[in-house]
Design a protein around this motif. Structure first.
Motif, short mmCIF file in Angstrom:
data_model
loop_
_atom_site.label_atom_id
_atom_site.label_comp_id
_atom_site.label_asym_id
_atom_site.label_seq_id
_atom_site.Cartn_x
_atom_site.Cartn_y
_atom_site.Cartn_z
N ILE A 131 0.79 -1.21 0.08
CA ILE A 131 0.00 0.00 -0.02
C ILE A 131 0.96 1.18 0.12
CG2 ILE A 131 -1.56 1.36 1.28
CD1 ILE A 131 -2.79 -1.42 2.46
N GLU A 132 0.41 2.10 -0.97
CA GLU A 132 1.49 3.36 -1.06
C GLU A 132 0.56 4.54 -1.30
OE1 GLU A 132 5.87 2.12 -2.16
OE2 GLU A 132 4.53 1.90 -3.92
N ASN A 133 1.11 5.68 -0.85
CA ASN A 133 0.16 6.92 -0.99
C ASN A 133 0.91 7.94 -2.05
OD1 ASN A 133 -0.86 9.59 -0.63
ND2 ASN A 133 -1.75 8.98 1.32
N TYR A 134 0.26 8.26 -2.91
CA TYR A 134 0.74 9.32 -3.85
C TYR A 134 0.02 10.39 -4.01
CZ TYR A 134 4.21 5.68 -5.20
OH TYR A 134 5.21 5.02 -5.35
N ASN A 135 0.15 11.72 -3.64
CA ASN A 135 -0.68 12.67 -3.88
C ASN A 135 -2.12 12.72 -3.24
OD1 ASN A 135 1.28 14.21 -5.16
ND2 ASN A 135 0.87 12.89 -7.17
N GLY A 136 -2.13 11.92 -2.11
CA GLY A 136 -3.32 11.97 -1.27
C GLY A 136 -4.08 10.75 -1.85
N LYS A 137 -3.69 9.86 -2.71
CA LYS A 137 -4.43 8.88 -3.14
C LYS A 137 -3.54 7.59 -2.85
CE LYS A 137 -6.58 11.26 -7.14
NZ LYS A 137 -6.71 11.41 -8.46
N TYR A 138 -4.45 6.39 -2.40
CA TYR A 138 -3.55 5.12 -2.22
C TYR A 138 -3.73 4.28 -3.33
CZ TYR A 138 -3.66 6.58 2.96
OH TYR A 138 -3.37 7.18 3.89
N PHE A 139 -2.72 3.62 -3.37
CA PHE A 139 -2.53 2.44 -4.53
C PHE A 139 -1.94 1.23 -4.02
CE2 PHE A 139 -2.21 6.62 -6.55
CZ PHE A 139 -2.93 6.58 -7.72
N ASN A 140 -2.51 0.14 -4.58
CA ASN A 140 -1.90 -1.04 -4.25
C ASN A 140 -0.90 -1.55 -5.32
OD1 ASN A 140 -1.53 -4.09 -4.05
ND2 ASN A 140 -3.73 -4.43 -4.05
N ASN A 141 0.47 -1.20 -4.97
CA ASN A 141 1.51 -1.32 -5.85
C ASN A 141 2.43 -2.56 -5.73
OD1 ASN A 141 1.00 1.19 -6.91
ND2 ASN A 141 2.47 2.28 -5.56
N LEU A 142 2.26 -3.38 -7.12
CA LEU A 142 3.21 -4.59 -7.08
C LEU A 142 4.48 -4.04 -7.53
CD1 LEU A 142 2.20 -7.96 -8.82
CD2 LEU A 142 4.48 -6.46 -9.66
#
Length: 242
Positions: free
Chosen positions: A81-92
């Motif tokens: 789980i990572e946050n970029y510019n206030g949005k969370y992404f499920n990053n592989l």
């Protein structure tokens, strides 16, 4: 491209303590040996901790650095789980020989699990092949396995990795889709599901001919595969992939 390769699927339980999860990945990866390619379940560091998303994102920064180190003589594939510019992404992420060589954000969020309420969809343009030891690889993140369009995107890969948090109610779907993915793409498939009580398990290493190696009672599923099976299958059962 080397003919033999040792592949691993970690069928680990994911606990509430992020540090414990990371230490377990580090420990299991260290036992796999030099040159191994290791796949963890989806969000193996934290699980879908919707009440602690910011904590998980901050921990992912530390985990990235430690997995770079843990991958100095091998390859480790996981999602976080990572946050970029206030949005969370499920990053592989793919860590290989001490470098992060690939990243893609999950594009298809599982509505029954409420993922769309917490994550932002990634862009399909992030889907691309990546190379490990000159082997053409690709990855599909959990729910994305259900979309034929994504199967087309990874067509031609020699090994396809599928990390997941797949529920036990849909265990037959999980196992059937992964085996079909291997047969249709005439590729090896490494799939890793979590071993928590609500999960399907069914982690496996599947050959281009559809032979399945799995054991729901083991934390580590492994196999030394002969990559020449790929070209042989594509030559003798020609569907335009040779």
């Amino acid at each position: 491209m080397t003919s033999k390769k040792r592949l691993y699927a970690l069928q680990m339980k994911i606990r509430f303590n992020f540090e414990d999860n990371l230490k377990n990945i580090e420990f299991l990866s260290a036992s796999c040996g030099e040159g191994a390619i290791i796949l963890t379940p989806e969000v193996a560091l934290s699980g879908f901790c919707y009440q602690r998303m910011n904590d998980a994102s901050e921990f992912s920064k530390l985990a990235t650095e430690r997995l770079i180190k843990a991958s100095e003589d091998k390859t480790i594939i996981t999602t976080m789980i990572e946050n970029y510019n206030g949005k969370y992404f499920n990053n592989l992420k793919v860590f290989s020989y001490g470098v992060m060589i690939h990243k893609q954000s999950k594009t298809k969020l599982f509505p029954l699990g409420g993922e769309h309420n917490h994550f932002t969809n990634g862009d399909e343009s992030e889907f691309c092949m990546f190379s490990v030891d000159n082997i053409k690889c690709a990855a599909i993140n959990c729910f994305e396995l259900r979309f034929p369009k994504i199967w087309d995107i990874v067509r031609g890969a020699d090994i396809i990795f599928v990390p997941a948090q797949w529920g036990k109610e849909r265990k037959e779907h999980w196992e059937t889709l992964n085996r079909a993915l291997a047969i249709v793409n005439q590729a090896f498939v490494v799939c890793a599901d979590c071993a928590n009580d609500t999960m399907a398990k069914g982690s496996a290493i599947i050959s281009p001919f559809g032979v399945v190696i799995k054991n729901d009672n083991r934390e580590v599923i492994s196999a030394e595969v002969d990559l020449s099976e790929i070209s042989k299958t594509r030559k003798y059962i020609d569907v335009g992939l040779s």
